[in-house]
Every structure is written in C-alpha cells, then in structure tokens.
Design a protein around this motif. Structure first.
Motif, short mmCIF file in Angstrom:
data_model
loop_
_atom_site.label_atom_id
_atom_site.label_comp_id
_atom_site.label_asym_id
_atom_site.label_seq_id
_atom_site.Cartn_x
_atom_site.Cartn_y
_atom_site.Cartn_z
N THR A 8 5.56 8.15 0.20
CA THR A 8 4.69 8.41 -0.95
C THR A 8 5.28 9.49 -1.85
N ARG A 58 6.50 8.77 -5.62
CA ARG A 58 5.86 9.50 -6.73
C ARG A 58 6.91 10.13 -7.65
N LEU A 112 1.97 0.16 0.41
CA LEU A 112 2.40 1.41 -0.21
C LEU A 112 2.62 1.20 -1.70
N ARG A 158 -0.63 0.76 -3.66
CA ARG A 158 -1.33 2.05 -3.86
C ARG A 158 -0.75 2.83 -5.03
N HIS A 159 0.48 2.53 -5.39
CA HIS A 159 1.14 3.25 -6.49
C HIS A 159 1.19 2.43 -7.77
#
Length: 158
Positions: free
Chosen positions: A96, A100, A126, A129-130
């Motif tokens: 993560t 980011r 993953l 979620r981004h």
C-alpha cells in the motif's frame, strides 16, 4: 497486520535481474499453479525478457531486498509492472505504501496507470482499493486502469 516496515525505493541495476526473476517465480507460483499456467523456466524467462532497469525500482525494506516495481512510461500514461514483495513482507502495509507513492507521482503528472493482474489474485483487491477498475479480462489476465486524481486543495487555516 504486523508492524509497518520502513522502506525506500532505489534504482534497479542490470545485475539484479536474477534476484528479481527468482522473487517473481516465488510470488507468482501459487496463482500460476491455480490457473494451470506455472512453468518453472518460463516464469523467470518472461521477466528476463522484459526487465527494464531504467524504469524499475528495488524496494529496500527492513534493511534488505524486499521487492521491486516497474513504472514504465507509455503513450497513454504509465504501466505498473513487476510489483513483487517478498512473502514475509506481504500483509504489512508495504504494498500500500509503495503503491501510494507511485500513484502520487502519476497523479502529479496527470496520467493514468494501467496494469495486468492474474485473474483471482489477491493483488487485484489491493489495486481496487487504490482506485483501479477493470478495463478488460480474459480467462487468465485482468487489465486494470486508474485515472489520475486531482491534487487535494490545501487545508483551510482558522
């Protein structure tokens, strides 16, 4: 989740091709076996053939080699490729944090990011979620895209 890991990115060198190819084989094996596509030689050779040290970063975590990631420029944005974390570092927030950072750079440049993930891979969650969404998919691969997000305005002062 375990304690977060301190990490940094540094440019990959051509001499790291074998270490990264080995990590790729380890990380991808369960998903490739599930899909009936694991080939011990091919999984390493495909990486060797596409390795672009100029666009690849090594992830240093906990003082050692923790993984790698490639963010390759393309005419229509960037391609996120070869994002592998050592198994002992997965599930600790490192993926993560790295994601980011890379997406922040793409957002600052105003470009979309695309990637391909194996169907059924935990990594797809993953990416979702981004902000990645599915563009197309076939029985093996899922092509995902994330469009740039505008910078958040500075917080108002009292």
């Amino acid at each position: 989740m375990k304690d977060p890991v301190e990490w940094e990115l540094r440019a990959a060198g051509p001499e790291e091709v074998e270490a990264i190819a080995e990590l790729r084989a380890t990380v991808m094996r369960p998903d490739l076996e599930r899909l009936g596509r694991y080939d011990e030689h091919r999984v390493r050779q495909r990486f060797r053939e596409s390795f672009a040290p100029g666009h690849t970063s090594v992830i240093l975590a906990g003082g050692g080699f923790g993984g790698c990631v490639t963010l390759r420029p393309a005419a229509d944005g960037r391609w996120l490729e070869h994002f592998y974390l050592a198994p002992g570092l997965q599930g600790r927030g490192l993926g993560t944090a790295v994601l980011r950072t890379l997406l922040g750079r793409a957002d600052a440049d105003g470009v979309p990011v695309r990637l391909v993930v194996l169907r059924g891979s935990a990594a797809q969650r993953l990416y979702e979620r981004h902000g990645f969404t599915v563009e197309t998919e076939d029985p093996v691969d899922v092509l995902m895209v994330r469009h740039p997000r505008p910078a958040e305005p500075p917080a108002a002062r009292d």
